[in-house]
Scaffold this active site. Sequence first.
Site, mmCIF file in Angstrom:
data_model
loop_
_atom_site.group_PDB
_atom_site.id
_atom_site.type_symbol
_atom_site.label_atom_id
_atom_site.label_comp_id
_atom_site.label_asym_id
_atom_site.label_seq_id
_atom_site.Cartn_x
_atom_site.Cartn_y
_atom_site.Cartn_z
ATOM 1 N N ASP A 110 38.248 25.269 -24.791
ATOM 2 C CA ASP A 110 36.904 25.743 -25.133
ATOM 3 C C ASP A 110 36.435 26.929 -24.286
ATOM 4 O O ASP A 110 35.777 27.831 -24.782
ATOM 5 C CB ASP A 110 35.883 24.593 -24.996
ATOM 6 C CG ASP A 110 35.951 23.886 -23.639
ATOM 7 O OD1 ASP A 110 36.716 24.338 -22.769
ATOM 8 O OD2 ASP A 110 35.239 22.886 -23.444
ATOM 9 N N HIS A 111 36.824 26.952 -22.992
ATOM 10 C CA HIS A 111 36.237 27.961 -22.097
ATOM 11 C C HIS A 111 36.772 29.362 -22.322
ATOM 12 O O HIS A 111 36.125 30.340 -21.959
ATOM 13 C CB HIS A 111 36.488 27.559 -20.631
ATOM 14 C CG HIS A 111 35.507 26.565 -20.107
ATOM 15 N ND1 HIS A 111 35.294 25.349 -20.696
ATOM 16 C CD2 HIS A 111 34.662 26.626 -19.047
ATOM 17 C CE1 HIS A 111 34.368 24.696 -20.017
ATOM 18 N NE2 HIS A 111 33.965 25.448 -19.012
ATOM 19 N N ASP A 175 35.028 19.193 -15.181
ATOM 20 C CA ASP A 175 33.977 20.140 -15.524
ATOM 21 C C ASP A 175 32.648 19.557 -15.080
ATOM 22 O O ASP A 175 32.422 18.348 -15.202
ATOM 23 C CB ASP A 175 33.952 20.377 -17.043
ATOM 24 C CG ASP A 175 33.027 21.516 -17.389
ATOM 25 O OD1 ASP A 175 33.518 22.659 -17.481
ATOM 26 O OD2 ASP A 175 31.806 21.282 -17.543
ATOM 27 N N ARG A 463 22.818 26.364 -17.837
ATOM 28 C CA ARG A 463 22.860 27.109 -16.568
ATOM 29 C C ARG A 463 22.350 28.516 -16.791
ATOM 30 O O ARG A 463 22.520 29.086 -17.874
ATOM 31 C CB ARG A 463 24.298 27.206 -16.045
ATOM 32 C CG ARG A 463 24.824 25.875 -15.602
ATOM 33 C CD ARG A 463 25.656 25.953 -14.349
ATOM 34 N NE ARG A 463 25.571 24.649 -13.694
ATOM 35 C CZ ARG A 463 26.591 24.033 -13.133
ATOM 36 N NH1 ARG A 463 27.778 24.600 -13.102
ATOM 37 N NH2 ARG A 463 26.400 22.866 -12.555
ATOM 38 N N SER A 658 30.905 24.152 -4.831
ATOM 39 C CA SER A 658 31.512 23.466 -5.970
ATOM 40 C C SER A 658 32.729 22.682 -5.498
ATOM 41 O O SER A 658 33.104 22.740 -4.329
ATOM 42 C CB SER A 658 31.946 24.472 -7.033
ATOM 43 O OG SER A 658 33.083 25.180 -6.584
ATOM 44 N N ARG A 660 35.675 23.373 -6.401
ATOM 45 C CA ARG A 660 36.821 24.232 -6.757
ATOM 46 C C ARG A 660 38.007 24.002 -5.812
ATOM 47 O O ARG A 660 37.988 24.397 -4.654
ATOM 48 C CB ARG A 660 36.374 25.697 -6.699
ATOM 49 C CG ARG A 660 37.354 26.665 -7.292
ATOM 50 C CD ARG A 660 36.768 28.061 -7.329
ATOM 51 N NE ARG A 660 35.511 28.081 -8.075
ATOM 52 C CZ ARG A 660 34.628 29.089 -8.028
ATOM 53 N NH1 ARG A 660 34.879 30.146 -7.287
ATOM 54 N NH2 ARG A 660 33.510 29.039 -8.728
#
Length: 774
Positions: A110-111, A175, A463, A658, A660
């Site tokens: 999707d991204h 996510d 966001r 985050s 990450r």
Amino acid sequence: LFARGLATEASSSRMPPYPKLVRNLEQVRRVLGSDRALTLAEKILYAHLDNVEESLLTGTNNGRDIRGKANLKLKPDRVAMQDASAQMALLQFMSCGLPSTAVPASIHCDHMIVGERGADTDLPASIKGNSEVFDFLESAAKRYGIEFWPPGAGIIHQSVLENYAAPGLMMLGTDSHTPNGGGLGAIAIGVGGADAVDALVDAPWELKAPKILGVRLEGKLSGWASPKDIILSLAGKLTVRGGTGSILEYHGPGVETLSCTGMATCCNMGAEVGATTSIFPFSPSMVPYLQSTHRGHVAEAAAKVAAAGPSSLLRADTKAEYDQVITINLSELEPHINGPFTPDFSVPLSRFADTVREKKWPETFGAGLIGSCTNSSYEDMTRAEDLVKQATAAGLKPKADFFITPGSEQIRATLDRDQTLNTFSEAGGIVLANACGPCIGQWNRTDGVPKGEDNAIFTSYNRNFPGRNDGNRRTMNFLASPELVTALAYSGSTTFNPMTDSLTAPDGSEFKFQPPSGFDLPSAGFEEGNPNFLPTAAVPDASSEVIVSPTSDRLALLEPFAPFPEGDLSGLQVLYKVKGQCTTDTISAAGPWLKYKGHLPNISANTLIGAVNAATGETNVAYDEAGKQYGIPELAETWKERGISWLVVAEDNYGEGSAREHAALQPRYLGGRVIVSKSFARIHETNLKKQGVVPLTFTNREDYDLIDACDKVDTVGLYDVLKSGGQGEIQLRVTKQKTGEVFTVPVQHTFSKDQCAFILAGSALNLLAKKAHA
Ligand code: SF4
């Protein structure tokens, strides 16, 4: 495409393991005592503990003080991954050498799909541009028995809500908006790839027991107010950090008045206040939603579990206590608009026009965008459609560009059948692919707004950080409900209030919108849509080859990191002394680097490029022992080639921002062994340990001043601490590069026994791989 499984199949993997969870909850009550009332979130979380007694009794004052104290070791039921983060998650999983995932899992493409001209053009172009990554994900899914949702099938959180989320389920998703599944009563938590791998290989996943923040809903929404306004107003009250370390648990009589998809919207945006996740109790609207999404059997089983009332797994105990309670009266709730640049600047609609003028925000705006994973339900879209029909009947067209992003093929096909999309298109709206597109910067804007120029847009997304949508950091993104965005698009004005103001129709008459109305669910049921968008079957196929080209610049198989040496680390050199804030974005930048998320050597070329040099104030400028100037990653690479291991010295909250994992993987790949700072962000500190990097904090904060770039450092006591499972003290012996002076500084650690084992093995993955083959 491989043969696809049936999305409608009543797969047993989509049924939460209710009998086991109910038994586990009974054990939790035995351990904690029957007088200890539990919230809903506590029940579901604790029922997923790997070892109830160990987690609930260790360091928690006999289980009385669990929240914020206990380290929960959890066994989630399922994992979902989106295409950008799935790459590293799968590469890590592959290095464990297992034949299949231990729990059901899904991948959602999707991204990496742009939004520009519409689905028909954008989707094929995006597939072509990313085919290497999509082929890798699909081939890995086939090999390991993961359901693969191809590009165009939908956005991860909408597909999860329609297919996998269920009351009482616990799942991880790679996510941050994974909590969307809380709208169906699931504990759904957003994590990094390494955490997802824990679940995929059946290792317990650790979480500090969250606090529980109660949100009590009273009354009933009406008129223009929508579920989105609940979370928009809550974000204003809590701010972007107010939910940190907490689960938002909705309760109260207002819950039963909300649609299931409306509850998902509230949970989705709980990520904007930093919450671990959000959840709603089992409520009447969940049953028809589960039935209409082909999961009548789950609805029936959940209803049986919930029938035991407040003591059941799917509701909070009557006397459950929350760490804090915020009450919202839905009957009095006004529509809100949040932004720009932060989701917690929340302004009620009635005050928005004045705020625009006071703040000198633009009084016109260029685009209204509705849909996304946050707000593309049948209810959202039919309420927006009602407004479009009202305006069309008066002869009006939107003044701002109007984009619609369906969250999934199922919702797109249903809206297509019911003529909703046709209504949008005939009004001039552009229907984009069922994908993230403009929500994640994949928006090639064609309205000619120059980069760097102030302008405004309205979205129903979640966001609104600078640059998030169109890459222009001056684009002010205001967040609002899809209904409000739609009505505003007809005025093109940021000061328009559709509840009180009128527009002039082409015939000169005054037109005023009536409050929108829509339908929670389609009366004719959901359409399945294009069969090519159904997922592959979840059956592992060991003969299937995972496609990674050795010449690829976007994907690279991972080599295991070397184990910790048999003794302390010696001869480390300080690569860089960082001044001030150092977020995960500072350590591993996003933007164009996202392209290399599956290629550790290539993405490592961005390591620490945002970090400020404490000695010179320069950003991404490092100096070697001879005073030669480098970019930080270039110096790290040079030292790696020379066999020099290094460390970084930093200030407070190193690694904030985050989960990450690249921010931990990259330093490790380039030869980083230790980060010593004044303090760490908790998630990043854990990520470092998982990748075999040793995070240490100064016992005396001022010792930060004593160490400089290129100084030599040996650890003293670290090896013994690791061997003993976290017991003992550690010091750093520092040899100044310029004077040769030698001294020691004491440092602290937070290693648990398991984390010591990760570091000794070289990484958590090495340990998992070893256990998997034992
Ligand atoms: Fe994330 Fe936006 Fe995609 Fe939702 S639509 S998953 S918020 S990028």
